[in-house]
Design a protein around this motif. Sequence first.
Motif, PDB file in Angstrom:
ATOM      1  N   VAL A 193       0.890  -1.135   0.346  1.00 56.59           N
ATOM      2  CA  VAL A 193       0.084  -0.035   0.046  1.00 56.59           C
ATOM      3  C   VAL A 193       0.777   1.152  -0.196  1.00 56.59           C
ATOM      4  N   LYS A 194       2.175   1.159   0.552  1.00 57.88           N
ATOM      5  CA  LYS A 194       2.764   2.253   0.721  1.00 57.88           C
ATOM      6  C   LYS A 194       3.909   2.435  -0.496  1.00 57.88           C
TER       7      LYS A 194
ATOM      8  N   VAL B 245     -10.056  -3.066   2.285  1.00 57.70           N
ATOM      9  CA  VAL B 245      -9.764  -1.740   1.141  1.00 57.70           C
ATOM     10  C   VAL B 245      -8.480  -1.589   0.835  1.00 57.70           C
ATOM     11  N   GLN B 246      -7.700  -1.435   1.802  1.00 52.50           N
ATOM     12  CA  GLN B 246      -6.157  -0.890   1.775  1.00 52.50           C
ATOM     13  C   GLN B 246      -5.349  -1.883   0.877  1.00 52.50           C
ATOM     14  N   THR B 247      -5.437  -3.013   1.315  1.00 53.03           N
ATOM     15  CA  THR B 247      -4.578  -3.886   1.043  1.00 53.03           C
ATOM     16  C   THR B 247      -4.860  -4.443  -0.432  1.00 53.03           C
ATOM     17  N   ASN B 248      -6.302  -4.840  -0.492  1.00 49.77           N
ATOM     18  CA  ASN B 248      -6.939  -5.519  -1.866  1.00 49.77           C
ATOM     19  C   ASN B 248      -6.931  -4.696  -2.785  1.00 49.77           C
ATOM     20  N   ILE B 249      -7.501  -3.456  -2.494  1.00 47.36           N
ATOM     21  CA  ILE B 249      -7.612  -2.436  -3.766  1.00 47.36           C
ATOM     22  C   ILE B 249      -6.594  -1.404  -3.936  1.00 47.36           C
ATOM     23  N   ILE B 250      -5.971  -0.833  -2.989  1.00 50.79           N
ATOM     24  CA  ILE B 250      -4.968  -0.013  -3.165  1.00 50.79           C
ATOM     25  C   ILE B 250      -3.652  -0.383  -3.366  1.00 50.79           C
ATOM     26  N   GLY B 251      -3.472  -1.380  -2.634  1.00 56.54           N
ATOM     27  CA  GLY B 251      -2.182  -2.359  -2.853  1.00 56.54           C
ATOM     28  C   GLY B 251      -2.327  -2.896  -4.290  1.00 56.54           C
ATOM     29  N   THR B 252      -3.241  -3.287  -4.985  1.00 52.80           N
ATOM     30  CA  THR B 252      -3.249  -3.823  -6.351  1.00 52.80           C
ATOM     31  C   THR B 252      -3.123  -2.872  -7.157  1.00 52.80           C
ATOM     32  N   TYR B 253      -3.797  -1.443  -6.885  1.00 54.98           N
ATOM     33  CA  TYR B 253      -3.655  -0.209  -7.714  1.00 54.98           C
ATOM     34  C   TYR B 253      -2.212   0.207  -7.762  1.00 54.98           C
ATOM     35  N   GLN B 254      -1.418   0.014  -6.495  1.00 50.65           N
ATOM     36  CA  GLN B 254       0.099   0.700  -6.531  1.00 50.65           C
ATOM     37  C   GLN B 254       1.046  -0.314  -7.476  1.00 50.65           C
ATOM     38  N   LEU B 255       0.655  -1.699  -7.600  1.00 47.52           N
ATOM     39  CA  LEU B 255       1.288  -2.567  -8.439  1.00 47.52           C
ATOM     40  C   LEU B 255       1.058  -2.300  -9.757  1.00 47.52           C
TER      41      LEU B 255
END
Length: 318
Positions: free
Chosen positions: A60-61, A96-106
């Motif tokens: 996420v970061k 929400v953070q890991t599954n959505i935002i984390g995927t977005y970052q990748l």
Amino acid sequence: MNILITGGAGFIGLNFVYHLLKTTLYNITVIDSLTYASHPKEIRKLTSHSRLRFIKGNIVKEKDIETVMDQEYEAIIHFAAESHVDKSIQNSDKFVQTNIIGTYQLLQQLLKGYVKKMIHISTDEVYGRLNPTDQPFTETSPLSPNNPYSATKASSDLLVRSYYETFQLPLITTRCSNNFGPFQHIEKFIPTIVYNAFYNYKIPVYGDGLQIRDWLFVEDHCKAISLILEKGIYGEIYNIGGGNERRNIDVVKQILKIMGRSESLIKYVEDRKGHDRRYAINSSKLQNELGWNQTSDFNQSLENTIQWYIDYLERTFL
């Protein structure tokens, strides 16, 4: 070939790390934030291997992502996810953070050209529930998630799809049925049964216990992902099913029988909110197009898994 594995200290990710080290010559980088469900000792033990490096970080970061993007990767295998349904019902924030935002970052890293392709690991739960007489889910089944966990996974699937359609990025999505095997966290269904039976604790069974799940041994899942990494077509979705539909209560009773424990340990409890009644996956696309075949026998794999947990409990807690 450099491969980046997100969530490689978790259940399926760790099994996949072992699979790649055993079957390939890939150089593997694992990024994992080491949540409660991870295996920090196991992954750090593996860092002595010349082809594996571990970076503690949260996808996420942005700063953590930048740290791991110090080289070009042939592929990202994206396992990292919050996955426990009960916890998502209690508090969805991390999901929400890991599954959505984390995927977005990748996805942003693919857009920048740091990675040649990504396999996004998802779940059959995005399809919702099946009725008893319905045919198993196919890759064209509509998404109809019924809990916050599956909703966040469906959201990440749609993000991946949109980045393929908009930017023509080299992306593949897989959706698997319920996995079981070594290293799964004790909170999950089969480990919970084994743990409670081991100590002669009551085994909680939701509702009437007649919910049906399609069980996939984790080794077969790893072989499927490895094949998709090699031969998968960009933009495609591949279902990975176990072909082992079992009622929850029957799995409980089978484990109790194998462990020599009484069925009096079973305790029926209030059903989970929004509990899907049945999941089942049709894997014919993966079988026909890429040549995958499940090789593990459910009964033998279950016995092996039970023994792995017994050995682990005896080694760790006795």
